[in-house]
Every structure is written in structure tokens, then in C-alpha cells.
Motif scaffolding. Structure first.
Motif, short mmCIF file in Angstrom:
data_model
loop_
_atom_site.label_atom_id
_atom_site.label_comp_id
_atom_site.label_asym_id
_atom_site.label_seq_id
_atom_site.Cartn_x
_atom_site.Cartn_y
_atom_site.Cartn_z
N SER A 126 -88.54 7.69 54.14
CA SER A 126 -89.52 6.61 53.95
C SER A 126 -89.39 5.50 54.98
CB SER A 126 -89.38 6.02 52.54
OG SER A 126 -88.15 5.35 52.40
N ASP A 127 -88.15 5.28 55.49
CA ASP A 127 -87.99 4.19 56.45
C ASP A 127 -87.14 4.55 57.67
OD1 ASP A 127 -85.43 4.27 55.40
OD2 ASP A 127 -85.64 2.42 54.24
N GLY A 128 -86.60 5.76 57.69
CA GLY A 128 -85.82 6.21 58.85
C GLY A 128 -84.39 5.72 58.86
N ASN A 129 -83.98 4.95 57.84
CA ASN A 129 -82.60 4.47 57.78
C ASN A 129 -81.63 5.62 57.48
OD1 ASN A 129 -83.26 1.80 58.29
ND2 ASN A 129 -83.54 1.31 56.11
N LYS A 130 -80.44 5.54 58.08
CA LYS A 130 -79.43 6.58 57.87
C LYS A 130 -78.33 6.08 56.95
CE LYS A 130 -78.44 7.71 62.19
NZ LYS A 130 -77.90 8.50 63.34
N TYR A 131 -77.71 7.03 56.24
CA TYR A 131 -76.65 6.71 55.29
C TYR A 131 -75.56 7.78 55.35
CZ TYR A 131 -80.48 3.92 53.38
OH TYR A 131 -81.53 3.05 53.26
N PHE A 132 -74.34 7.37 54.99
CA PHE A 132 -73.29 8.34 54.73
C PHE A 132 -73.42 8.79 53.28
CE2 PHE A 132 -71.07 5.96 58.18
CZ PHE A 132 -70.83 7.03 59.03
N MET A 133 -73.50 10.09 53.06
CA MET A 133 -73.47 10.62 51.71
C MET A 133 -72.01 10.95 51.38
SD MET A 133 -75.56 13.83 50.08
CE MET A 133 -75.46 14.22 48.34
N MET A 134 -71.50 10.39 50.28
CA MET A 134 -70.08 10.45 49.96
C MET A 134 -69.85 11.02 48.56
SD MET A 134 -68.86 8.79 52.71
CE MET A 134 -67.17 8.48 52.21
N GLN A 135 -68.61 11.39 48.30
CA GLN A 135 -68.14 11.67 46.95
C GLN A 135 -66.62 11.52 46.93
OE1 GLN A 135 -68.95 15.72 45.79
NE2 GLN A 135 -67.70 16.60 47.41
N TYR A 136 -66.08 11.29 45.77
CA TYR A 136 -64.63 11.30 45.62
C TYR A 136 -64.21 12.68 45.13
CZ TYR A 136 -63.96 6.29 46.31
OH TYR A 136 -63.89 5.03 46.86
N VAL A 137 -63.41 13.38 45.93
CA VAL A 137 -62.90 14.67 45.47
C VAL A 137 -61.64 14.49 44.63
CG1 VAL A 137 -63.93 16.01 47.33
CG2 VAL A 137 -61.66 15.02 47.67
N ARG A 138 -61.03 13.31 44.73
CA ARG A 138 -59.95 12.88 43.84
C ARG A 138 -60.19 11.40 43.57
NH1 ARG A 138 -56.91 16.17 41.24
NH2 ARG A 138 -54.78 16.03 42.02
N HIS A 139 -59.91 10.96 42.34
CA HIS A 139 -60.14 9.57 41.97
C HIS A 139 -59.12 9.17 40.91
CE1 HIS A 139 -62.22 5.91 40.65
NE2 HIS A 139 -63.01 6.02 41.70
N ARG A 140 -58.72 7.91 40.94
CA ARG A 140 -57.81 7.42 39.90
C ARG A 140 -58.37 7.72 38.51
NH1 ARG A 140 -53.83 3.89 41.61
NH2 ARG A 140 -54.03 3.16 43.76
N ASP A 141 -59.68 7.58 38.36
CA ASP A 141 -60.37 7.96 37.13
C ASP A 141 -61.07 9.29 37.40
OD1 ASP A 141 -62.00 8.31 34.94
OD2 ASP A 141 -62.88 6.30 34.99
N TYR A 142 -60.52 10.37 36.88
CA TYR A 142 -61.03 11.71 37.20
C TYR A 142 -62.50 11.86 36.87
CZ TYR A 142 -61.07 13.09 32.27
OH TYR A 142 -61.35 13.17 30.93
N ARG A 143 -63.01 11.04 35.96
CA ARG A 143 -64.42 11.14 35.58
C ARG A 143 -65.36 10.69 36.70
NH1 ARG A 143 -63.19 7.81 30.18
NH2 ARG A 143 -62.03 6.72 31.83
N GLU A 144 -64.78 10.02 37.70
CA GLU A 144 -65.59 9.53 38.83
C GLU A 144 -65.61 10.52 40.00
OE1 GLU A 144 -67.50 6.80 38.75
OE2 GLU A 144 -66.88 6.77 36.64
N THR A 145 -64.96 11.68 39.85
CA THR A 145 -64.95 12.65 40.95
C THR A 145 -66.28 13.40 41.03
OG1 THR A 145 -63.95 14.33 39.52
CG2 THR A 145 -62.46 12.99 40.83
N PHE A 146 -66.60 13.81 42.25
CA PHE A 146 -67.76 14.66 42.54
C PHE A 146 -69.08 14.03 42.07
CE2 PHE A 146 -64.06 17.44 42.42
CZ PHE A 146 -64.14 17.99 43.69
N LYS A 147 -69.17 12.73 42.21
CA LYS A 147 -70.42 12.02 41.98
C LYS A 147 -70.92 11.51 43.32
CE LYS A 147 -69.54 10.23 37.30
NZ LYS A 147 -69.44 8.98 36.49
#
Length: 426
Positions: A379-400
Motif C-alpha cells: 500500500s505504501d512501499g515501506n519495508k519491514y523486518f518480519m520477526m518471531q521468537y524461536v525461544r522466549h522467556r515466556d514460551y507462549r510468546e514463541t513463533f508469533k
């Protein structure tokens, strides 16, 4: 082959070093007062191309140079030493420089657990299923990497060392944490310990074995820095060490070497290849990991060649890390955008068996942040890094998956701004 150590006190005795310019040796003298320096005769004789030492990746991996300190700090330290200032003044300056180098990145001190009111100072527990154990006798290495993110382990003046001997306490801690199924022996390098010492630790594990403990890991660079440790024809200890690994696997543990290989040159001789074969014959699996480093392996061709060689030797590529923001970070850092491009080009060149690698990954305060890609908003040509945590202190936050603002100059997670859904819609 007898193990010979070279450090700041005796490195000038190395035959090859005798022919280096005095200015280079003087740089080593100065910088090694800040950055721990240690190498050995295997590295010196087998791995370094001394005719091209200035650009040789293994030389840079072991021998400090002035560019590993900020220019103003190097000159200040050089002047102070050459002026024969009082030793306390020199020591105070060295400590000041060290403290500026972020000695404990990613809030490592917060990972130390407490049991019955006692801090387990030789343990880190950051992720719910694995405990890191720092055996006291394993808090050195066969050689020191100049980029090492755990360099404070080798600097007693900093008093920031993780270490302990009481593995019985670690077993009790694991017993009380049913989600834990792995213990990682780390350091330093735990495989610098003699087989008898490692065996004593394992005896305790067997005697007090928590039912939830299934996996044992060794984080090690010994296959690069002293592969003779795994060759029985060179010492009785070689056979004892391999027998111990076999004993571990025979007792039903999954045994994994987290082997650190920074460059394919570390894999290109018969000594390390025989060592790898011997370790694998014990039932252990060898997974490989390394950071991507300016001046050492900043090349998709180098990484592709390294992963292909590892697969051909039966190794499992595991992680491509991004160098942590500690020590001589400014010398080794590479912009994240460039790192991702190198990873992308390298992984495309490899076969299916190298696709086990996860990368590029930053070991940050919250966990292991994985750069999944660079995407553009149509929509605007802006670029972003797409990220995820493959390990996290809170395991529920992984792979989001989440997005961070794209920045061609950024070299670490905290230099990027998180993007909201509204930003993406535009």
C-alpha cells in the motif's frame, strides 16, 4: 601431539609470530590487556595461513588487533602504557574500557535461579525446558575467540563469572521444575575438563537422575580448537572421553554436541574429520552454530561452503547467530539487512539437509529473535523486518510473527521500532 598454550605472556615464542612486524606484536600486547587472549599449537600449526595472516579468518578469530578497541580508547591505553604510568592507573583504565563493552549482554545475570533462598550462581534458566550449567573446572577454553560474548568468564577482575561444582543441587532444581528436560554444560568450554572430572559430574546425574531429564548437551569449540581430545591414539584420555559419551547414550540420554564452527577452514583437515567421526560413533549427535562476523565469515559463499561441508561430515546445521552487542562488537557487527541477505543467498545454495539451520537469530534479553524476512507493504512501499521468537522467556510468546521498522544501518534488535497493525494497514 602435546597441548601447548600461548597467551599474552608467551605468544612471541610462536615461531610464526617471530616474523610478524613489531607493530603487530605491540598491538597484541596492548589489546590483550582488555580482551582475553589465548591460542594453542594446533590452531597455530593447522588452521592459520601465516603468509596471509592479516586477512586469515582463524588468525583474526584468535589474535586481537587494535581495531577491536575503539580508536580513542586504543590510543589512550597505548599512551598510558608507553608512558609507564602507575600500574593502578593502567588497571583502572583497562577496567573502564571493559565496562564500556557491555560485559553481560541480554541481561544474563537475571537468568540465575534461586532455590531455597540460595542463588545457583553456576546456573542459568532462561527458557522453561533447558538449564545451563557452568562447571567450575570448565570455565576456560582451549583457545579464546576474539568475538566471545562470554569473555567476562575469563576476566577475574570483573567478578561476573558463572560457575559452580555442586551438580547435585542442579539435579534437585531440575527435579522441582518438571518442564525442564535438558541440561547444557557450557562455559567457557566444558570439554576442556578431563574425562575423570566430567565422569564425576555424570555419576551424580545418574545417581540423582530426575525423571524429567532426557537430554544432555555440551556447548563446545573443542572440535575446532583441540580435536586431538577425541583421538585415542594420541592419549588414554581420548579413549576415556569417547567411552564416557558412549556411556551417556547407553544410559538412554540424547547426547548433543553444540559445536561452534566459524569458518569452513576449521573443517578441512583429517584431524578434525577423524574426531568428528569418533564422536558420532558414540551415539552423540553434533549440531553446529556460529555467529556471522565481519572480517571472518561475512560471505554467503563461506556459509554455504561451511554448511555443505558440515552436512557431508554428518553434522547438523543448527543456528546462524548475529554477533551479540558485547566485547569488540563494533569490529565484528554487520547490519541486519546485510546479514539477512547473506543468509538468504547462502541457504539457497545448500541442499535439503542444511535447511535444518535457523537464522539469522539474535540472542536478546527476551529470547532468540529470528529474522524471518524483509517484506514490503504494497500500500505504501515501506519495508519491514518480519520477526518471531524461536525461544522466549515466556514460551507462549514463541513463533508469533511480528514486524519491526526496516533500517539498513541497524545491527541489533533494540535499534528497531516495533510496528503496529495500524502502521501496516496505512
Amino acid at each position: 601431539m602435546r597441548f601447548l598454550t600461548f597467551n599474552a605472556k608467551n605468544f612471541r615464542e610462536i615461531e610464526y609470530v617471530k616474523y610478524l612486524p613489531e607493530e603487530v606484536k605491540h598491538e597484541i600486547d596492548i589489546v590483550s590487556k582488555v580482551i582475553p587472549f589465548k591460542t594453542n599449537n594446533y590452531v597455530v600449526d593447522y588452521l592459520i595461513d601465516w603468509e596471509n595472516y592479516e586477512t586469515d579468518p582463524i588468525y583474526i578469530l584468535n589474535f586481537p588487533n587494535k581495531n577491536m578497541l575503539r580508536p580513542e580508547r586504543y590510543q589512550q591505553l597505548k599512551r598510558t602504557i608507553e608512558a609507564s604510568r602507575p600500574q593502578k592507573e593502567i588497571d583502572d583504565l583497562i577496567m573502564k574500557i571493559r565496562l564500556e563493552m557491555n560485559p553481560h549482554p541480554a541481561q544474563q545475570m537475571t537468568n540465575v535461579p534461586v532455590m531455597d533462598g540460595e542463588e545457583l550462581k553456576g546456573v542459568q534458566h532462561k527458557y522453561r525446558d533447558i538449564v545451563l550449567f557452568f562447571p567450575s573446572q570448565g570455565q576456560t577454553c582451549h583457545a579464546h575467540c576474539t568475538f566471545c560474548f562470554r569473555w567476562p568468564q575469563f576476566v577475574k577482575e570483573l567478578d561476573m563469572k558463572f560457575s559452580m561444582r555442586e551438580i547435585g543441587k542442579v539435579m534437585e532444581y531440575i527435579r522441582r521444575k518438571p518442564d525442564v528436560n535438558e541440561i547444557l554444560f557450557t562455559g567457557g568450554d566444558p570439554l576442556i575438563m578431563d574425562p575423570a572430572t566430567i565422569s564425576k559430574y555424570f555419576d551424580v546425574i545418574m545417581a540423582e537422575r530426575p525423571s524429567n531429564l532426557k537430554n544432555i548437551r555440551f556447548g563446545t569449540k573443542s572440535l575446532t580448537y583441540w580435536p586431538f581430545a577425541f583421538l585415542p591414539q594420541f592419549s588414554d584420555e581420548g579413549r576415556e572421553l569417547l567411552d564416557l559419551f558412549k556411556r551417556i547414550t547407553d544410559n538412554g540420554f540424547h547426547l548433543a554436541f553444540m559445536a561452534h564452527f566459524n569458518h569452513p577452514n576449521e573443517l578441512d583437515n583429517e584431524v578434525v574429520q577423524e574426531a568428528i567421526y569418533n564422536v558420532r560413533q558414540t551415539g552423540a549427535e553434533i549440531r553446529t552454530q556460529a555467529p556471522i562476523l565481519n572480517h571472518i565469515n561475512k560471505s554467503s559463499k563461506v556459509w554455504a561452503r561451511m554448511w555443505k561441508k558440515q552436512v557431508s561430515l554428518g553434522l547438523i546445521p543448527y543456528y546462524m547467530f548475529i554477533e551479540r552487542e558485547t566485547g569488540p562488537y563494533n569490529y565484528f557487527e554487520i547490519p541486519l539487512a546485510e546479514v539477512y541477505q547473506i543468509y538468504q543467498e547462502a541457504i539457497r545454495e545448500t541442499g535439503s539437509f542444511a535447511k535444518t539451520v535457523t537464522g539469522p537469530v539474535m540472542s536478546a534479553a527476551k529470547g532468540k529473535a529470528h529474522i524471518m524476512g524483509v517484506v514490503e507493504n504494497p500500500s505504501d512501499g515501506n519495508k519491514y523486518f518480519m520477526m518471531q521468537y524461536v525461544r522466549h522467556r515466556d514460551y507462549r510468546e514463541t513463533f508469533k510473527p511480528f514486524f519491526l521498522e526496516y533500517d539498513e544501518e541497524a545491527t541489533w534488535l533494540n535499534q528497531l521500532t516495533k510496528v503496529t497493525a495500524d502502521n501496516l494497514v496505512g
